[in-house]
Design an enzyme around this catalytic site. Structure first.
Site, PDB file in Angstrom:
ATOM      1  CG  LEU A   1      -1.632  -1.284   1.544  1.00 56.83           C
ATOM      2  CD1 LEU A   1      -1.981  -1.372   3.004  1.00 56.83           C
ATOM      3  CD2 LEU A   1      -2.847  -1.384   0.679  1.00 56.83           C
ATOM      4  CB  CYS A   2       2.315   3.637  -1.673  1.00 56.28           C
ATOM      5  SG  CYS A   2       2.018   3.424  -3.433  1.00 56.28           S
ATOM      6  N   GLY A   3       0.343   5.744  -1.457  1.00 57.84           N
ATOM      7  CA  GLY A   3      -0.677   6.743  -1.768  1.00 57.84           C
ATOM      8  C   GLY A   3      -1.559   6.356  -2.935  1.00 57.84           C
TER       9      GLY A   3
ATOM     10  N   GLY B   1      -0.680   3.322  -4.979  1.00 57.85           N
ATOM     11  CA  GLY B   1      -0.453   1.918  -5.330  1.00 57.85           C
ATOM     12  C   GLY B   1       0.518   1.766  -6.480  1.00 57.85           C
TER      13      GLY B   1
ATOM     14  CB  ALA C   1      -3.888   4.633   1.459  1.00 51.75           C
TER      15      ALA C   1
END
Length: 152
Positions: free
Chosen positions: A64-66, A68, A108
C-alpha cells in the site's frame, strides 16, 4: 495462507485496517512496515515483501502507498514477482486468475477502507488456474530470465 503486508506513511492507517481484517479472517500476516506515519522510502518496503515471497516465506502480499503505483513498480523489479495494482474487485480477481500475481497493490489516497477490504478479499479468493493464461505467464517469465542472463 501466509501473507506479507507493507506500506509507506501515506497508507499506514489503511495497512492497520487491512492487517486486522486479514487476521480476523484467519490469515497469518507478517507486517513489513512501516510501523508509524514517519516518512519512508517505499521501494525498500516493496523489495522486502517481494523478496520474502520469492524466498517462499509467504504465498501472497499486499502493498500500500498513496496511489499503489510506486509499490507496484518497485515490487515488479524483483525477479519473479508479478505485482498488480487494483482499484476494484474485478481487477484484483483478474490479477490472480489471469496474471498469477503474487502481490496486489492499493492506493490509500484513492481507495477507501471498505473497498480495500473487498479488493484484498477478491485477490485472495482466487488461485491461478493455468489454462489460456499459462502461456502468457510463461512468456513473461522466459523474457525475464533472458534479460537477467544478459545483465548477469
Amino acid at each position: 495462507m501466509k501473507l506479507a503486508i507493507g506500506c509507506d506513511e501515506a497508507a499506514y492507517d489503511l495497512k492497520e485496517i487491512l492487517r486486522e481484517h486479514l487476521s480476523s479472517r484467519g490469515f497469518e500476516v507478517k507486517d513489513y512496515g512501516t510501523f508509524d506515519r514517519t516518512a519512508v522510502l517505499y521501494p525498500d518496503i516493496a523489495f522486502k515483501v517481494a523478496e520474502a515471497i520469492i524466498a517462499g516465506q509467504h504465498e501472497r502480499g499486499i502493498l500500500l502507498c498513496g496511489t499503489g503505483i510506486g509499490m507496484a513498480i518497485s515490487a515488479n523489479k524483483v525477479p519473479g514477482i508479478r505485482a498488480a495494482q487494483a482499484h476494484d474487485t474485478y481487477s484484483a480477481e483478474r490479477a490472480g486468475l489471469s496474471n498469477d500475481a503474487q502481490i496486489v497493490t492499493i492506493g490509500a489516497r484513492v481507495v477507501g477502507p471498505e473497498l480495500a477490504k473487498a479488493i484484498v478479499d477478491a485477490f485472495l479468493a482466487v488461485q491461478f488456474p493455468g489454462g489460456r493464461s499459462a502461456d502468457k505467464i510463461s512468456r513473461i517469465t522466459s523474457y525475464e530470465g533472458k534479460r537477467l542472463a544478459q545483465t548477469g
